[in-house]
Design an enzyme around this catalytic site. Sequence first.
Site, PDB file in Angstrom:
ATOM      1  N   GLY A 169      45.963  48.208  56.745  1.00 40.62           N
ATOM      2  CA  GLY A 169      45.418  47.111  55.956  1.00 40.62           C
ATOM      3  C   GLY A 169      45.623  45.771  56.624  1.00 40.62           C
ATOM      4  N   GLY A 223      49.140  40.717  53.307  1.00 38.66           N
ATOM      5  CA  GLY A 223      50.425  41.359  53.561  1.00 38.66           C
ATOM      6  C   GLY A 223      50.506  41.990  54.926  1.00 38.66           C
ATOM      7  N   VAL A 266      41.986  55.696  56.480  1.00 40.94           N
ATOM      8  CA  VAL A 266      43.020  56.708  56.273  1.00 40.94           C
ATOM      9  C   VAL A 266      42.530  57.701  55.222  1.00 40.94           C
ATOM     10  CG1 VAL A 266      45.390  57.145  55.541  1.00 40.94           C
ATOM     11  CG2 VAL A 266      44.859  55.106  56.891  1.00 40.94           C
ATOM     12  N   GLU A 290      35.785  30.653  38.556  1.00 40.79           N
ATOM     13  CA  GLU A 290      35.313  29.971  39.760  1.00 40.79           C
ATOM     14  C   GLU A 290      33.868  30.343  40.078  1.00 40.79           C
ATOM     15  OE1 GLU A 290      39.698  29.531  41.914  1.00 40.79           O
ATOM     16  OE2 GLU A 290      38.348  31.167  42.498  1.00 40.79           O
ATOM     17  N   ALA A 338      48.045  36.359  46.396  1.00 33.99           N
ATOM     18  CA  ALA A 338      48.294  36.316  47.834  1.00 33.99           C
ATOM     19  C   ALA A 338      49.774  36.164  48.164  1.00 33.99           C
ATOM     20  CB  ALA A 338      47.494  35.171  48.463  1.00 33.99           C
ATOM     21  N   GLN A 339      50.493  35.320  47.420  1.00 36.99           N
ATOM     22  CA  GLN A 339      51.886  35.042  47.768  1.00 36.99           C
ATOM     23  C   GLN A 339      52.802  36.270  47.713  1.00 36.99           C
ATOM     24  OE1 GLN A 339      53.721  32.635  49.143  1.00 36.99           O
ATOM     25  NE2 GLN A 339      51.775  31.656  49.610  1.00 36.99           N
TER      26      GLN A 339
END
Length: 450
Positions: free
Chosen positions: A18, A22, A86, A174, A320-321
Amino acid sequence: MSDTVPAALVRPHVVVVGGGFGGIATVRKLARADVDITLIDRHTYNTFNPLLYQVATASLNPGDVTWFLRAIRAKQDNVRFLKGTVTSMDHDAQVINLDGGHSVKYDYLVIGVGVTANFFGIPGAPEFSMPLYRRSQALAVRDKMFANLEYAAVNGQDRDLRIVVVGGGATGVETAGAFAELRNNDMPVTYPELDVDRVHITLVEMMPHVLGPFHPKLRDYARKSLEKRDVDLRLGTAVKEVREDGVMVETDGTEEFIAAGIVVWASGITAHSVVGDWDVPQGRGGRIETDAHCQVRGRSNVFAIGDVAIDPDNPLPQLAQPALQGGKHVAKLIKADVRGKRDKVKPFTYFDKGTMATIGRASAVAEIKYLPRLKGFLAWIIWVGLHIATLLGNRNRLATLINLSAKYLSVGSHNAIVGETPPIAATQPQVMKSTTPRKPAKKAAKKSAK
């Protein structure tokens, strides 16, 4: 099966599956580690998902929000990239199997494959709605929108046009706001043939408010900002079925059909179904269960990070964090383990920096650590700056800065980033008559500019 790992590798082999937030964080944190790394992804590029809706609404090029994964070797020579999907994993043999009959052995495995749309078993949703989790999906939304507009402009607007956005989270808000601004600010100039009062943006949310994780005052601000942009809000409304020509919804026990040419799905996420073939424990939403060190439960030297992972004892938001910080923690743990000092690493502790969402030009909400709750222009400026800074690659940052500046700062510019649309004669837009009266679009445009 062919083994794609060169036999010459003698250092510990870290396989990262991926190339998202991360995965990239893990790889970069291992730049000076005494390991060899293989980064695997089904695409050759990283996608900056938070700005995909800008591609769908014709404000950014797809290249602005994607980054060539092989470019990571420019500053890091202990990593190589392998394109593949995978299919299965054998953790006893420490091997992962890819499509095409290839296999890769690992000493450490990091899974950061992200998630996909969750349709919650709603009939027709997988077939007829349009998610925004891949570059191709954003382009499909953009091109279908322009196909419908061009058809109506050429053949006459005898029916209303409507886009329905399902989901009142950050992505839904958004996206709906961006569509509304395109209609209010650009279409009166670029599509003079069309009556913009008959072009509608509808946001459907099952909860009684938008932006559920935010403070009630920020939710209220977001709702009012959407209403100023003449977004048709359907709060407390559940989607019962998605059809080719619209959605069936239910509000307070009453069902209603909302005709629409496009249904954008922004209503929840789940793990990819293929994760079920990877011999890992799965919890809520199909997410891979991990311990306090992001290690997959019951699997030695196998880690999961980001949206696809969950520590049942300490679940984190799918943002995201957590992925970035989780990737850095796993890299730190691997480096320590290679040096025989794994027991010196403390469990992963997530630092919540806050969250934010934008509604449109000069309008956003933000909850940032150590700052008061923000809304309006200041929150919007921070949102723009943070997203540009987080993009991968200076070229992408510059291109995004230029394109967003042209959209938001150049009042006289109505340029849109477009692609190919089908020949008019072959276009069959799904547009139907509106079911609700609308406010004049000119008033909405004035409110949007405030």
